[in-house]
Design a protein around this motif. Structure first.
Motif, PDB file in Angstrom:
ATOM      1  N   LEU A  18       0.917  -1.449  -0.030  1.00 10.99           N
ATOM      2  CA  LEU A  18      -0.550   0.162   0.001  1.00 10.99           C
ATOM      3  C   LEU A  18       0.510   0.990   0.392  1.00 10.99           C
ATOM      4  N   LEU A  38       0.963   4.082  -3.044  1.00  8.70           N
ATOM      5  CA  LEU A  38       0.401   5.617  -2.492  1.00  8.70           C
ATOM      6  C   LEU A  38       1.743   6.329  -3.426  1.00  8.70           C
ATOM      7  N   LEU A  96      -3.716   7.909   3.555  1.00 13.58           N
ATOM      8  CA  LEU A  96      -4.471   6.401   3.498  1.00 13.58           C
ATOM      9  C   LEU A  96      -3.366   5.894   4.070  1.00 13.58           C
ATOM     10  N   GLN A  97      -2.366   5.995   3.447  1.00 17.36           N
ATOM     11  CA  GLN A  97      -0.144   6.062   3.616  1.00 17.36           C
ATOM     12  C   GLN A  97      -0.607   5.575   5.462  1.00 17.36           C
ATOM     13  N   GLY A 145      -3.573   3.610   6.877  1.00 16.47           N
ATOM     14  CA  GLY A 145      -3.356   1.570   6.466  1.00 16.47           C
ATOM     15  C   GLY A 145      -2.479   1.455   7.195  1.00 16.47           C
ATOM     16  N   TRP A 178     -13.447   2.308   7.528  1.00 17.29           N
ATOM     17  CA  TRP A 178     -13.440   2.089   6.190  1.00 17.29           C
ATOM     18  C   TRP A 178     -14.718   2.648   5.359  1.00 17.29           C
ATOM     19  N   THR A 211      -5.442   5.336  -6.265  1.00 19.16           N
ATOM     20  CA  THR A 211      -5.468   5.316  -4.807  1.00 19.16           C
ATOM     21  C   THR A 211      -6.877   4.099  -4.342  1.00 19.16           C
ATOM     22  N   GLU A 212      -7.718   5.066  -4.858  1.00 24.28           N
ATOM     23  CA  GLU A 212      -8.406   4.081  -4.469  1.00 24.28           C
ATOM     24  C   GLU A 212      -8.748   2.523  -4.197  1.00 24.28           C
ATOM     25  N   PHE A 241      -6.453   0.718  -2.242  1.00 18.09           N
ATOM     26  CA  PHE A 241      -6.951   1.080  -0.512  1.00 18.09           C
ATOM     27  C   PHE A 241      -7.672  -0.023  -0.051  1.00 18.09           C
ATOM     28  N   SER A 242      -8.408   0.193  -1.081  1.00 21.40           N
ATOM     29  CA  SER A 242      -9.494  -1.147  -1.724  1.00 21.40           C
ATOM     30  C   SER A 242      -9.045  -2.379  -0.759  1.00 21.40           C
ATOM     31  N   PHE A 283      -5.510  -3.514   0.501  1.00 23.65           N
ATOM     32  CA  PHE A 283      -5.237  -3.277   1.512  1.00 23.65           C
ATOM     33  C   PHE A 283      -6.060  -3.071   2.629  1.00 23.65           C
ATOM     34  N   TRP A 284      -7.708  -3.268   2.640  1.00 22.87           N
ATOM     35  CA  TRP A 284      -8.845  -3.437   3.015  1.00 22.87           C
ATOM     36  C   TRP A 284      -8.332  -4.703   2.893  1.00 22.87           C
TER      37      TRP A 284
END
Length: 529
Positions: free
Chosen positions: A14, A18, A217-218, A221, A247, A301-302, A305-306, A308-309
């Protein structure tokens, strides 16, 4: 039990993705050559002493126009440099590399203003200059002064950039197409300075927001991946809900940011959308390209993070599943241990038919009592199998527990079957012992009821023997085994209490001879008398 949430390479991946987004945004907005944002010099831009109208020269060089501006020479050097630095950083690197064309409109001004403009451009212009066009003053006196002045300064300026003096707008049209000039220069290019500033500030604000979001978001995360989970299920569930809400909020913010970018893009494209014959100028086309590139970075970016999530959510959910599984495992194992302990207490095989039948009922009751724990254990083992098949990170911890649950269930079931078999044999034993006991009692009664005087004659003895033989024939109805077969069949059942009862059973085996012997003895005894 693992209470420290580790995402393997998820947070590093992530951060890397990013970081790439942030770098790309800086490249798109040319941050290395544009230290300022429009909002930083908004007042200077609004003064409109220099504009980037979106026009292009014949070779695609961006045009910067210095329109009529009273008091140009009074503009602070810092303001002039900031505006020039900003304007030259707006066009794409490809367009800027061609060089800039400058149009200085001083038709209503004086030579002093032209001189001030040229001096500042020579000293402070930060870009690559290709050509300068000057619309000389309309006033006869100022034009004459300009001619004299430009002759005096021409050599100095030519060393830096070619200068072309123009007497009228029509002369300018010989060099630059009307479609690339604004109306005040006799062109057809539509340009509204306030709108240009609005678009620039909106684009830069959008870019800054996308960049800030990626940086945020970094941090998020890293924080989520370093979360230490509580040991209680309730606390873990609360943390699970908290992270999910975070989230959901972040996802909504990303979607909202995407809508804002799409709306900004639509706003810039609106002239061409409403009027098919209208075309976007170079500035607007570059603005469109900039927003589209920023939207691509927002999408990346989305996605980053998605993904990662998804991994974080899976780990968090698996940890919660593991806690639920282990909690249920402790409950079910305790119930099975108690059930097996209660089963182990059933050692009595009974000393009578009634007692054995009572034991069978009690054992049937225990079996019914064990159905719910067994079903729970089997269901929990099945859930454990599903967790293992879903590649749960604690599969090595779950697998032996599933095996233990099934082993306990098998132990109870197998032991229950053995108990039933033993009690079934015990019941059969005592039923046969009861039959033998009743038969023996009947035989003893038959012998005791034979009158001695009947044995005084051969006929009387024969009658008595016939009665005994008829009674002996009734033994076939009992279908009892021999003593050897009996021991083989009921050896495990032969407790001390049972063995006390066995002589009566064996009386049946020798009963015939005993009864026959009794009849012969009675005859002999009667004859002797």
């Amino acid at each position: 039990m693992l209470f420290w949430l580790k995402e393997d390479m998820a947070p590093q991946e992530l951060t890397r993705r990013l970081a790439a987004v942030i770098t790309h945004i800086d490249e798109i907005m040319q941050q290395e050559i544009r230290p300022l944002l429009a909002v930083d010099i908004i007042e200077q831009l609004h003064r409109q002493f220099a504009i980037l109208s979106g026009g292009r020269g014949k070779d695609g060089a961006p045009i910067i126009t210095f329109p009529e501006f009273v008091g140009f020479k009074h503009i602070p050097d810092e303001d002039f440099l900031n505006v020039m630095t900003y304007l030259t950083s707006v066009p794409s690197a490809e367009a800027a590399s061609i060089g800039f064309v400058i149009v200085i409109d001083r038709r209503m001004d004086k030579w002093s203003s032209i001189k001030a403009s040229l001096t500042r451009i020579a000293v402070a212009f930060p870009g690559n200059l290709q050509l300068i066009f000057i619309l000389r003053p309309s006033s006869f006196i100022q034009r004459a002064i300009t001619d004299i002045g430009i002759k005096y300064y021409r050599d100095e300026f030519k060393r830096k950039v070619p200068i072309i003096m123009l007497n009228s707008i029509s002369d300018l049209h010989d060099y630059i197409a009307k479609s690339q000039l604004t109306e005040d220069l006799g062109g057809t290019l539509e340009y509204r300075h306030s709108q240009w500033i609005s678009h620039r500030t909106a684009i830069e604000n959008f870019a800054l927001t996308v960049k800030t979001t990626a940086q945020m978001l970094q941090t998020v995360g890293s924080r989520l991946s370093a979360t230490e989970l509580p040991r209680g299920m309730v606390s873990t569930e609360e943390l699970f809900v908290l992270h999910t809400r975070q989230w959901d909020k972040l996802r909504d913010e990303l979607k909202l940011l995407g809508k804002q970018g799409a709306m900004l893009l639509s706003c810039i494209q609106e002239p061409a959308t409403k009027n098919p014959t209208s075309k976007l100028n170079a500035n607007e086309l570059e603005n469109v390209a900039t927003i589209e590139r920023l939207l691509v970075q927002l999408d990346e970016t989305e996605k980053a993070f998605s993904q990662f999530w998804s991994k974080h959510h899976l780990k968090l959910n698996q940890c919660l599943q593991l806690q639920h599984f282990e909690h249920k495992f402790c409950e079910v194992k305790l119930a099975l241990d108690n059930l097996l302990a209660e089963q182990a207490e059933f050692t009595d095989l009974g000393d009578s038919v009634m007692r054995v039948e009572q034991l069978l009922k009690e054992h049937e009751k225990l079996e019914g009592k064990g159905q719910e724990p067994l079903e729970k254990a089997q269901l929990l083992a099945l859930i454990g199998d599903q967790l293992i098949q879903s590649h749960h990170y604690a599969a090595d911890s779950i697998r032996p527990k599933c095996a233990e649950l099934r082993h306990l269930c098998d132990d109870f079931t197998n032991e229950n079957r053995k108990k039933y078999d033993m009690l079934g044999k015990s019941l059969e034993l005592h039923r046969q012992l009861d039959k033998v006991s009743h038969w023996c009692e009947a035989g003893i009664y038959l012998l005791a009821s034979q009158a001695v005087d009947k044995c005084q004659s051969r006929e009387g003895v024969d009658v008595a023997l016939n009665d005994i033989e008829a009674f002996l024939d009734t033994a076939k109805e009992y279908q009892l085994p021999s003593p050897k077969e009996f021991y083989n069949q009921f050896e495990l059942m032969l407790t001390l209490d049972v063995k006390v009862m066995l002589p009566g059973y064996f009386d049946f085996v020798v009963g015939k001879e005993a009864l026959r012997g009794g009849g012969e003895s009675a005859y002999c005894l009667g004859k002797s008398r």
